[in-house]
Design a protein around this motif. Sequence first.
Motif, PDB file in Angstrom:
ATOM      1  N   MET A 106       0.829  -1.213   0.000  1.00 25.63           N
ATOM      2  CA  MET A 106       0.000   0.000   0.000  1.00 25.63           C
ATOM      3  C   MET A 106       0.860   1.257   0.000  1.00 25.63           C
ATOM      4  SD  MET A 106      -3.172  -0.866   2.573  1.00 25.63           S
ATOM      5  CE  MET A 106      -3.962   0.734   2.345  1.00 25.63           C
ATOM      6  N   VAL A 107       2.124   1.126   0.425  1.00 26.37           N
ATOM      7  CA  VAL A 107       3.016   2.295   0.430  1.00 26.37           C
ATOM      8  C   VAL A 107       3.189   2.835  -0.992  1.00 26.37           C
ATOM      9  CG1 VAL A 107       5.149   0.953   0.210  1.00 26.37           C
ATOM     10  CG2 VAL A 107       5.205   3.193   1.308  1.00 26.37           C
ATOM     11  N   TYR A 108       3.165   1.919  -1.984  1.00 27.76           N
ATOM     12  CA  TYR A 108       3.267   2.358  -3.377  1.00 27.76           C
ATOM     13  C   TYR A 108       1.983   3.072  -3.812  1.00 27.76           C
ATOM     14  CZ  TYR A 108       7.375  -0.657  -3.634  1.00 27.76           C
ATOM     15  OH  TYR A 108       8.602  -1.240  -3.414  1.00 27.76           O
ATOM     16  N   GLY A 109       0.839   2.564  -3.330  1.00 22.44           N
ATOM     17  CA  GLY A 109      -0.417   3.241  -3.618  1.00 22.44           C
ATOM     18  C   GLY A 109      -0.454   4.622  -2.993  1.00 22.44           C
ATOM     19  N   ALA A 110       0.106   4.732  -1.786  1.00 24.20           N
ATOM     20  CA  ALA A 110       0.155   6.041  -1.116  1.00 24.20           C
ATOM     21  C   ALA A 110       1.075   6.994  -1.872  1.00 24.20           C
ATOM     22  CB  ALA A 110       0.649   5.865   0.320  1.00 24.20           C
ATOM     23  N   LEU A 111       2.193   6.465  -2.381  1.00 22.58           N
ATOM     24  CA  LEU A 111       3.116   7.291  -3.172  1.00 22.58           C
ATOM     25  C   LEU A 111       2.428   7.774  -4.448  1.00 22.58           C
ATOM     26  CD1 LEU A 111       6.018   8.390  -3.449  1.00 22.58           C
ATOM     27  CD2 LEU A 111       6.627   6.239  -4.595  1.00 22.58           C
ATOM     28  N   ALA A 112       1.676   6.874  -5.092  1.00 25.56           N
ATOM     29  CA  ALA A 112       0.930   7.256  -6.295  1.00 25.56           C
ATOM     30  C   ALA A 112      -0.107   8.318  -5.967  1.00 25.56           C
ATOM     31  CB  ALA A 112       0.257   6.022  -6.898  1.00 25.56           C
ATOM     32  N   ALA A 113      -0.814   8.138  -4.853  1.00 23.46           N
ATOM     33  CA  ALA A 113      -1.846   9.102  -4.456  1.00 23.46           C
ATOM     34  C   ALA A 113      -1.248  10.482  -4.189  1.00 23.46           C
ATOM     35  CB  ALA A 113      -2.578   8.601  -3.215  1.00 23.46           C
ATOM     36  N   LEU A 114      -0.019  10.506  -3.686  1.00 25.73           N
ATOM     37  CA  LEU A 114       0.653  11.782  -3.426  1.00 25.73           C
ATOM     38  C   LEU A 114       0.771  12.593  -4.710  1.00 25.73           C
ATOM     39  CD1 LEU A 114       2.328  13.702  -1.599  1.00 25.73           C
ATOM     40  CD2 LEU A 114       4.342  12.354  -2.230  1.00 25.73           C
ATOM     41  N   PHE A 115       1.230  11.951  -5.784  1.00 27.94           N
ATOM     42  CA  PHE A 115       1.455  12.652  -7.054  1.00 27.94           C
ATOM     43  C   PHE A 115       0.166  12.829  -7.863  1.00 27.94           C
ATOM     44  CE2 PHE A 115       5.773  11.346  -6.105  1.00 27.94           C
ATOM     45  CZ  PHE A 115       6.521  12.425  -6.546  1.00 27.94           C
ATOM     46  N   VAL A 116      -0.749  11.861  -7.755  1.00 24.62           N
ATOM     47  CA  VAL A 116      -1.967  11.894  -8.569  1.00 24.62           C
ATOM     48  C   VAL A 116      -3.034  12.796  -7.953  1.00 24.62           C
ATOM     49  CG1 VAL A 116      -3.868  10.493  -9.478  1.00 24.62           C
ATOM     50  CG2 VAL A 116      -1.535   9.614  -9.549  1.00 24.62           C
ATOM     51  N   CYS A 117      -3.114  12.819  -6.627  1.00 31.96           N
ATOM     52  CA  CYS A 117      -4.216  13.525  -5.955  1.00 31.96           C
ATOM     53  C   CYS A 117      -3.773  14.643  -5.015  1.00 31.96           C
ATOM     54  CB  CYS A 117      -5.056  12.520  -5.159  1.00 31.96           C
ATOM     55  SG  CYS A 117      -5.759  11.203  -6.159  1.00 31.96           S
ATOM     56  N   VAL A 118      -2.852  14.324  -4.100  1.00 34.65           N
ATOM     57  CA  VAL A 118      -2.531  15.262  -3.023  1.00 34.65           C
ATOM     58  C   VAL A 118      -1.838  16.521  -3.548  1.00 34.65           C
ATOM     59  CG1 VAL A 118      -1.302  15.605  -0.852  1.00 34.65           C
ATOM     60  CG2 VAL A 118      -2.420  13.403  -1.332  1.00 34.65           C
ATOM     61  N   LEU A 119      -0.751  16.339  -4.309  1.00 32.82           N
ATOM     62  CA  LEU A 119      -0.027  17.507  -4.815  1.00 32.82           C
ATOM     63  C   LEU A 119      -0.885  18.364  -5.750  1.00 32.82           C
ATOM     64  CD1 LEU A 119       3.559  16.042  -5.384  1.00 32.82           C
ATOM     65  CD2 LEU A 119       2.735  17.485  -3.505  1.00 32.82           C
ATOM     66  N   LEU A 130      -1.842  16.564 -14.716  1.00 32.82           N
ATOM     67  CA  LEU A 130      -1.177  15.582 -15.580  1.00 32.82           C
ATOM     68  C   LEU A 130       0.341  15.635 -15.406  1.00 32.82           C
ATOM     69  CD1 LEU A 130      -1.448  13.432 -17.763  1.00 32.82           C
ATOM     70  CD2 LEU A 130      -1.401  15.247 -19.479  1.00 32.82           C
ATOM     71  N   GLY A 131       0.890  16.836 -15.297  1.00 32.95           N
ATOM     72  CA  GLY A 131       2.328  16.972 -15.081  1.00 32.95           C
ATOM     73  C   GLY A 131       2.765  16.295 -13.796  1.00 32.95           C
ATOM     74  N   SER A 132       1.979  16.476 -12.726  1.00 38.85           N
ATOM     75  CA  SER A 132       2.288  15.836 -11.448  1.00 38.85           C
ATOM     76  C   SER A 132       2.178  14.323 -11.556  1.00 38.85           C
ATOM     77  CB  SER A 132       1.326  16.354 -10.366  1.00 38.85           C
ATOM     78  OG  SER A 132       1.587  15.743  -9.132  1.00 38.85           O
ATOM     79  N   ILE A 133       1.172  13.842 -12.269  1.00 36.59           N
ATOM     80  CA  ILE A 133       0.972  12.397 -12.431  1.00 36.59           C
ATOM     81  C   ILE A 133       2.135  11.768 -13.200  1.00 36.59           C
ATOM     82  CG2 ILE A 133      -0.485  10.632 -13.488  1.00 36.59           C
ATOM     83  CD1 ILE A 133      -2.879  12.539 -12.977  1.00 36.59           C
ATOM     84  N   LEU A 134       2.572  12.423 -14.266  1.00 32.04           N
ATOM     85  CA  LEU A 134       3.682  11.881 -15.060  1.00 32.04           C
ATOM     86  C   LEU A 134       4.961  11.830 -14.230  1.00 32.04           C
ATOM     87  CD1 LEU A 134       2.987  13.601 -18.506  1.00 32.04           C
ATOM     88  CD2 LEU A 134       2.569  11.219 -17.854  1.00 32.04           C
ATOM     89  N   ALA A 135       5.180  12.854 -13.391  1.00 29.05           N
ATOM     90  CA  ALA A 135       6.328  12.828 -12.486  1.00 29.05           C
ATOM     91  C   ALA A 135       6.201  11.661 -11.519  1.00 29.05           C
ATOM     92  CB  ALA A 135       6.429  14.153 -11.722  1.00 29.05           C
ATOM     93  N   GLY A 136       4.986  11.420 -11.051  1.00 34.66           N
ATOM     94  CA  GLY A 136       4.745  10.302 -10.153  1.00 34.66           C
ATOM     95  C   GLY A 136       5.030   8.966 -10.796  1.00 34.66           C
ATOM     96  N   LEU A 137       4.676   8.834 -12.075  1.00 34.20           N
ATOM     97  CA  LEU A 137       4.960   7.581 -12.796  1.00 34.20           C
ATOM     98  C   LEU A 137       6.460   7.297 -12.832  1.00 34.20           C
ATOM     99  CD1 LEU A 137       2.493   7.589 -15.831  1.00 34.20           C
ATOM    100  CD2 LEU A 137       2.690   5.823 -14.064  1.00 34.20           C
TER     101      LEU A 137
END
Length: 205
Positions: free
Chosen positions: A46-59, A92-99
């Motif tokens: 779930m730590v990876y899901g939390a990391l994804a959520a940081l870039f996809v949603c939180v930021l 989208l820019g934040s999401i791509l950085a997260g990827l």
Amino acid sequence: MVVNSNTIRAKNRTARWLTETFQPPVVVSIQLLVSPLTEDGFPGTMVYGALAALFVCVLPLILLLVLVRLGKVTDHHVSDRKQRAPVLLMALGSILAGLLVLEAAGAPRSVVAMVLAVVGGVVVLAAVSPFWKMSGHAAAISCSTVIAVLMLGPAWAPLLLLVPAVGWSRVVLRAHTVAQVVAGSLFGGVVMAGIWWMLQGLMAP
């Protein structure tokens, strides 16, 4: 008259609660957190899901709230259609950085597939927004509930009742028309969930 007034207020309160509780950043964050549920290593993964959520949603949400505070955007739901494309492109820019971060961290394929499905949704919503205000709330809840049922089985089908409930709230609050809610629901449940389903197969070991 009093009864009608009370009924209207109660309906608006319920609609507002549904809209705020199931807004896209919340729904997608939960979706990302549980995305590795069916893979080995859960709940540690779930730590990876939390990391994804940081870039996809939180930021993106933090940046959006800053823009609202500065008066650049009307509100955190981005009610003005003309403001949606720039905000979505920022996300989208934040999401791509997260990827890139997820790839470097060796995230499970299920998390990466979920993020890519969100990318597909953001790209289409950004392209459509200058012309038509398709419901992001409806797309997010539809995508999340359909994927949950696909992941966990038919026993979770009652979650799909959230789709018309959230859609109803957006219409009651006059944030969208029925057509915009239906389009968002179909887009999230068919296209975005379909992207996830396809990627799950392509990325299988």
